[in-house]
Write a protein that holds these residues in place. Structure first.
Motif, mmCIF file in Angstrom:
data_model
loop_
_atom_site.group_PDB
_atom_site.id
_atom_site.type_symbol
_atom_site.label_atom_id
_atom_site.label_comp_id
_atom_site.label_asym_id
_atom_site.label_seq_id
_atom_site.Cartn_x
_atom_site.Cartn_y
_atom_site.Cartn_z
ATOM 1 N N UNK A 45 0.832 -1.215 0.000
ATOM 2 C CA UNK A 45 0.000 0.000 0.000
ATOM 3 C C UNK A 45 0.862 1.259 0.000
ATOM 4 N N UNK A 46 2.058 1.145 -0.574
ATOM 5 C CA UNK A 46 2.962 2.288 -0.659
ATOM 6 C C UNK A 46 2.835 2.904 -2.048
ATOM 7 N N UNK A 47 2.028 3.931 -2.162
ATOM 8 C CA UNK A 47 1.781 4.548 -3.459
ATOM 9 C C UNK A 47 2.920 5.439 -3.915
ATOM 10 N N UNK A 48 3.938 5.607 -3.097
ATOM 11 C CA UNK A 48 5.096 6.413 -3.507
ATOM 12 C C UNK A 48 6.028 5.623 -4.418
ATOM 13 N N UNK A 49 5.877 4.319 -4.474
ATOM 14 C CA UNK A 49 6.729 3.493 -5.328
ATOM 15 C C UNK A 49 6.280 3.626 -6.784
ATOM 16 N N UNK A 50 7.207 3.350 -7.706
ATOM 17 C CA UNK A 50 6.908 3.434 -9.132
ATOM 18 C C UNK A 50 7.418 2.179 -9.842
#
Length: 471
Positions: free
Chosen positions: A230-235
């Motif tokens: 749930x880490x939306x900062x990852x790409x």
């Protein structure tokens, strides 16, 4: 297991490429075999015709039957007009596919053998002069046995008119063994080479597809990790190419960035809403607790004011929630001039300049909320007067709300449309509101296909310009 195997893009691509190549090889191989057989049969026919014409030339020159130079290794027959065999290769033991199956010359006056009828009388319908050889040869496939060896032959049939002997027909054969051997060799090569070639195609396709889909697997793995963490900062990784996979990765990252911004905005909204709701609720609770202990100290006006403020804040939050959920404007026609006069009526210091009716398509309630919020904001900051002007500008309706206050600094002209933003941090919440009015006004304007901007007013204050398309 089968569904899992063929559920893979790599497996389907490999299978599809192999099937396409297999069909192409089958078609090409068939065409090659047919062309090879046709060419070789044609060469055998040419050789047989050459032999038949040599014998016919000897007959036309008057050579006796027993003096003919007949190749003992090739089947040759000479048949007269009555279908009798008058000359044949000496070692010929059996023959089929010619005018007669006789292999030994027959004496004149003897009836043709069974099956040796004169069906071939019309074999050559050419009218020949004595000593003339027919120009057109006919070809037949058959077999012959010479010295105990049976083989397939291509027979050429050549007519000749011999002086004193009448019309004769020469049959000469050329073996088809070379044709059969070449076709069998080519077929063997194809049966061995085609499977090997298909194996190479399948292997290369599998490897190429695996390499092409490796970035896709990387994107899938990273998306699975993002979902789990749930880490939306990852790409997701973007391959160093300019193909569809790279565009997919960039679009995925843009989607993740938008989702991250949306989630962050939602978190800030919830946090700010909780903070804004806490003050009136705490104030109202304090007043009620004091009233419960000391009824004579109840500040009824303050309790009502806090309740009204809480009601307005809840209404603003609900409207923002509906806008965030994608609630679209209604398709009714709204007269902005009449709506402006209605919202400005009864407000101290507010002047409305709107002569003609100008209509837009949208929600009357939401557009009324925009005008009310703009007027509330203008009255809160105005020195003494607020002016509302409604006019038509091409295919747009422009509503301008101007005040004579201090105006809005240029650096803050976009920030004031953010939610829960109040430029004067020391200002009382009771006087300044929760900082949602302008945010709601811009959201409604955008959802109606318009814009809401702010600039300096002629009187020195702030001028808010709402632009909406005409109905």
């Amino acid at each position: 297991m089968r569904r899992r195997l063929f559920g893979s893009v790599r497996s389907r691509a490999t299978l599809g490429a192999t099937l396409v190549v297999a069909v192409a090889l089958l078609a090409a191989g068939t065409a090659v075999l047919l062309s090879l057989r046709s060419n070789l049969v044609g060469e055998a026919g040419t050789q047989a015709e050459r032999s038949a014409r040599e014998v016919a030339a000897d007959l036309a020159a008057g050579t006796a039957y027993d003096q003919l130079s007949l190749d003992d290794d090739q089947p040759v027959q000479v048949v007269d007009a009555d279908g009798r065999l008058v000359a044949a290769s000496e070692k010929l033991e059996r023959i089929s596919g010619t005018g007669t199956d006789a292999v030994r010359p027959q004496t004149p006056g003897r009836s043709p053998a069974a099956g040796d009828d004169d069906d071939d009388d019309d074999a050559d319908d050419q009218s020949l002069e004595p000593g003339e050889i027919g120009r057109n040869a006919k070809f037949h496939d058959g077999s012959a046995t010479i010295e105990g060896e049976t083989a397939e032959y291509r027979f050429a049939e050549v007519p000749v008119e011999v002086p004193g002997k009448g019309a004769l027909t020469v049959y000469a054969g050329a073996p088809l063994s070379a044709e059969q051997s070449a076709v069998n060799t080519a077929l063997t090569v194809m049966l061995i080479g085609f499977p090997l070639l298909l194996g190479v195609v399948a292997g290369v396709t599998w490897l190429v597809t695996r390499r092409a889909l490796r970035p896709v697997e990387g994107i899938r793995g990273e998306m699975a990790a993002i979902t789990a963490s749930e880490d939306l900062a990852r790409r997701v990784p973007v391959p160093d190419t300019h193909d569809e996979v790279a565009r997919l990765a960039r679009t995925t990252n843009e989607t993740l960035a938008a989702l991250e911004a949306s989630v962050e905005r939602q978190r800030r909204f919830v946090a700010d809403a909780s903070h804004e709701l806490r003050s009136p609720i705490a104030s109202l609770r304090t007043q009620l607790e004091v009233a419960a202990a000391h009824p004579e100290l109840l500040d009824l006006d303050g309790a009502v004011a806090d309740t009204v403020r809480l009601q307005h804040l809840a209404a603003d939050l609900l409207l923002l929630a509906r806008l965030d959920a994608g609630e679209g404007p209604a398709g009714t026609r709204v007269d902005l001039a009449a709506l402006a006069r209605e919202e400005g009526a009864g407000r101290a210091g507010v002047t409305v300049e709107a002569a003609d009716a100008v209509e837009v398509a949208g929600s009357r309630g939401q557009l009324g909320r925009v005008l009310a919020n703009l007027l509330d904001n203008a009255q809160r900051h105005a020195g003494s007067a607020v002016t509302v002007a409604v006019r038509r500008d091409g295919d747009r309706v422009v509503v301008e709300v101007a005040d004579d206050g201090d105006g809005v600094p240029e650096a803050d002209r976009e920030r004031i449309f953010e939610r829960f933003v109040r430029l004067d941090a020391a200002r009382s919440r009771d006087d300044g509101g929760a900082g949602l009015g302008l945010a709601i006004a811009r959201d409604v304007a955008v959802r109606h296909g318009g814009t809401l901007t702010v600039r300096d007013a002629p009187a020195g204050g702030a001028l808010f310009a709402l632009r909406l398309p005409l109905a």
